[in-house]
Scaffold this motif. Structure first.
Motif, PDB file in Angstrom:
ATOM      1  N   ILE A   1       0.835  -1.204   0.000  1.00  0.00           N
ATOM      2  CA  ILE A   1       0.000   0.000   0.000  1.00  0.00           C
ATOM      3  C   ILE A   1       0.871   1.255   0.000  1.00  0.00           C
ATOM      4  O   ILE A   1       0.546   2.266  -0.638  1.00  0.00           O
ATOM      5  CB  ILE A   1      -0.973   0.014   1.206  1.00  0.00           C
ATOM      6  N   SER A   2       2.019   1.219   0.687  1.00  0.00           N
ATOM      7  CA  SER A   2       2.930   2.368   0.698  1.00  0.00           C
ATOM      8  C   SER A   2       3.550   2.573  -0.679  1.00  0.00           C
ATOM      9  O   SER A   2       3.762   3.711  -1.116  1.00  0.00           O
ATOM     10  CB  SER A   2       4.035   2.161   1.737  1.00  0.00           C
ATOM     11  N   LEU A   3       3.835   1.468  -1.367  1.00  0.00           N
ATOM     12  CA  LEU A   3       4.445   1.549  -2.693  1.00  0.00           C
ATOM     13  C   LEU A   3       3.532   2.267  -3.675  1.00  0.00           C
ATOM     14  O   LEU A   3       3.976   3.140  -4.427  1.00  0.00           O
ATOM     15  CB  LEU A   3       4.784   0.149  -3.199  1.00  0.00           C
ATOM     16  N   ILE A   4       2.251   1.909  -3.677  1.00  0.00           N
ATOM     17  CA  ILE A   4       1.349   2.538  -4.635  1.00  0.00           C
ATOM     18  C   ILE A   4       0.817   3.889  -4.129  1.00  0.00           C
ATOM     19  O   ILE A   4       0.295   4.681  -4.916  1.00  0.00           O
ATOM     20  CB  ILE A   4       0.167   1.612  -5.021  1.00  0.00           C
ATOM     21  N   SER A   5       0.959   4.153  -2.824  1.00  0.00           N
ATOM     22  CA  SER A   5       0.490   5.433  -2.279  1.00  0.00           C
ATOM     23  C   SER A   5       1.534   6.536  -2.429  1.00  0.00           C
ATOM     24  O   SER A   5       1.196   7.702  -2.668  1.00  0.00           O
ATOM     25  CB  SER A   5       0.129   5.293  -0.801  1.00  0.00           C
ATOM     26  N   PHE A   6       2.809   6.171  -2.272  1.00  0.00           N
ATOM     27  CA  PHE A   6       3.863   7.185  -2.258  1.00  0.00           C
ATOM     28  C   PHE A   6       4.931   6.977  -3.319  1.00  0.00           C
ATOM     29  O   PHE A   6       5.709   7.896  -3.605  1.00  0.00           O
ATOM     30  CB  PHE A   6       4.531   7.221  -0.875  1.00  0.00           C
ATOM     31  N   GLY A   7       5.004   5.765  -3.882  1.00  0.00           N
ATOM     32  CA  GLY A   7       6.047   5.482  -4.862  1.00  0.00           C
ATOM     33  C   GLY A   7       5.974   6.350  -6.095  1.00  0.00           C
ATOM     34  O   GLY A   7       7.003   6.650  -6.720  1.00  0.00           O
ATOM     35  N   ASP A   8       4.760   6.778  -6.460  1.00  0.00           N
ATOM     36  CA  ASP A   8       4.610   7.596  -7.664  1.00  0.00           C
ATOM     37  C   ASP A   8       5.376   8.910  -7.555  1.00  0.00           C
ATOM     38  O   ASP A   8       5.944   9.404  -8.537  1.00  0.00           O
ATOM     39  CB  ASP A   8       3.121   7.872  -7.929  1.00  0.00           C
ATOM     40  N   ARG A   9       5.462   9.472  -6.347  1.00  0.00           N
ATOM     41  CA  ARG A   9       6.123  10.771  -6.177  1.00  0.00           C
ATOM     42  C   ARG A   9       7.631  10.639  -6.370  1.00  0.00           C
ATOM     43  O   ARG A   9       8.257  11.503  -7.004  1.00  0.00           O
ATOM     44  CB  ARG A   9       5.793  11.346  -4.803  1.00  0.00           C
ATOM     45  N   PHE A  10       8.207   9.593  -5.821  1.00  0.00           N
ATOM     46  CA  PHE A  10       9.639   9.374  -6.013  1.00  0.00           C
ATOM     47  C   PHE A  10       9.943   9.056  -7.478  1.00  0.00           C
ATOM     48  O   PHE A  10      10.971   9.480  -8.013  1.00  0.00           O
ATOM     49  CB  PHE A  10      10.125   8.238  -5.106  1.00  0.00           C
TER      50      PHE A  10
END
Length: 407
Positions: free
Chosen positions: A226-235
């Motif tokens: 869930i963290s990968l798809i929630s915040f990974g896009d920004r990185f």
């Protein structure tokens, strides 16, 4: 009952929700104000820093936070598993150390006039404080002190909004480094709230470290995906398009996606209780219909309101030239609201086998979609569409698991 007393009792009963809403409003306005006060690169750096804090808050104890919530017993005092202390502390130190090093190595993260070498130590301390504040939030929540729990979690957002407002009102020059110093101070103040709960906690040994690690590993995988798809896009956006584009993306997230977060938080806060008391597929369908309907109405209202703001000249959001970004973000907001309902249901009824299936299917879906993002993504709107796809797939996975559940 007198009308005054009735209103007072209503406010008292829902005070935690008001604090949550006020914190969200302050953060919303803060990000909009800063867009006009910081340079494009500074705003992009601020965006990545806020993403880091959000990531730590949700992922900082590597799943042990969820184990603590589920193994603690609420009696005269809050009974916490003694065996969870050491792995939790090690997780906090590990994540804070790795996270601080990566952030300092890749981004212009500085605190006031301190040099880059010393900044890593300051960021390490801040990282620990962020995770610690989330722990304080959960301890108060377990004790049903919902208002204080929300204050601990939202204090830095509210405080930073008023600090920036003071800077702007009195025409005081500031930059992103000054903001980072203030964030450190605000999180330090929030940790003081641990004093109010420390004498309400006792430690009991009822489980082994190995059992707790095994249980936490399932939550770790769930939080990781869930963290990968929630915040990974920004990185990813920062690495591919640069800090300025990330800043623009973060701004549009604030305006068109962040308003949905209040609905998500409210649903997650409330519906898990109703599902724990009486879960049924009929109840899930009923709530799914209501949530989808109100989320759609809110989407229309939000778009019209923002369009009106631009039309009357209050703020130039460049809506017509950025519809290919705005529309997918609004759709993503609707999907996240629906997901929060499924998440509440899963949180209420999930067993180890269900979590294993969810994690396996989620990881497989990410592995299948990620190559397409790297191969075909040459535009910001395409990135958002891929992220939207991952969220839709995740919702379908969770919904399918809920449909298979038997009481």
């Amino acid at each position: 009952m007198p009308l005054k007393t009735k209103y007072f009792n209503f406010i008292k009963e829902h005070l935690s929700l008001f604090i949550l809403a006020f914190g969200s409003l302050c953060f919303f306005l803060l990000n909009i104000l800063l867009k006009g006060e910081l340079t494009a690169v500074e705003y992009g750096t601020y965006s990545i820093f806020i993403t880091y804090i959000s990531l730590l808050s949700s992922f900082g104890i590597l799943g042990f936070e969820q184990t603590l919530l589920r193994t603690s017993k609420i009696k005269l005092k809050l009974e916490i598993e003694k065996a969870i202390i050491i792995p939790s502390l090690l997780s906090i130190l590990f994540v804070s150390g790795i996270g601080s090093y990566l952030m300092i190595s890749n981004y212009d993260i500085q605190f006031g006039n301190y040099d880059m070498q010393f900044a890593i130590y300051i960021l390490f301390i801040l990282s620990i404080l962020v995770v610690f504040v989330k722990l304080v939030f959960n301890l108060y929540r377990l004790r049903s002190k919902f208002s204080i729990s929300q204050i601990s979690l939202n204090f830095w957002k509210i405080g930073l909004f008023f600090i920036v407002g003071y800077y702007i009102l009195f025409d005081i020059t500031f930059n992103h480094k000054d903001l980072f110093v203030n964030i450190l101070i605000l999180f330090s103040v929030s940790t003081i709230l641990i004093l109010g709960i420390s004498n309400k906690v006792v430690f009991k040994k009822n489980a082994s470290i190995l059992d707790l690690i095994k249980k936490s590993s399932l939550f770790f995988l769930t939080l990781f995906t869930i963290s990968l798809i929630s915040f990974g896009d920004r990185f990813f956006i920062e690495s591919k398009f640069g800090l300025e584009v990330l800043g623009e993306y973060f701004f549009y997230i604030t305006v068109f996606l962040f308003p949905f977060s209040l609905f998500q938080a409210y649903i997650g806060f409330k519906e898990i209780v109703s599902f724990k008391q009486n879960f049924s597929k009929e109840l899930l369908q009923e709530k799914l219909f209501l949530v989808s309907k109100y989320s759609l109405f809110f989407s229309i209202f939000l778009f019209l309101f923002i369009y009106l703001v631009e039309y009357v000249g209050l703020y130039d959001l460049k809506i017509t030239t950025n519809l290919k970004i705005i529309i997918p973000l609004i759709l993503l907001g609707n999907i996240k609201v629906i997901y929060s309902l499924f998440s509440s249901a899963i949180g209420a009824i999930a067993n180890d086998n269900m979590l294993k299936e969810i994690n396996i299917q989620s990881i497989v879906s990410i592995i299948l979609v990620l190559p397409f993002i790297f191969i075909f993504d040459d535009d910001l709107s395409i990135t958002i569409i891929f992220i939207l796809t991952l969220w839709v797939i995740r919702c379908l996975i969770w919904y399918n698991q809920l449909k298979k559940y038997e009481n």
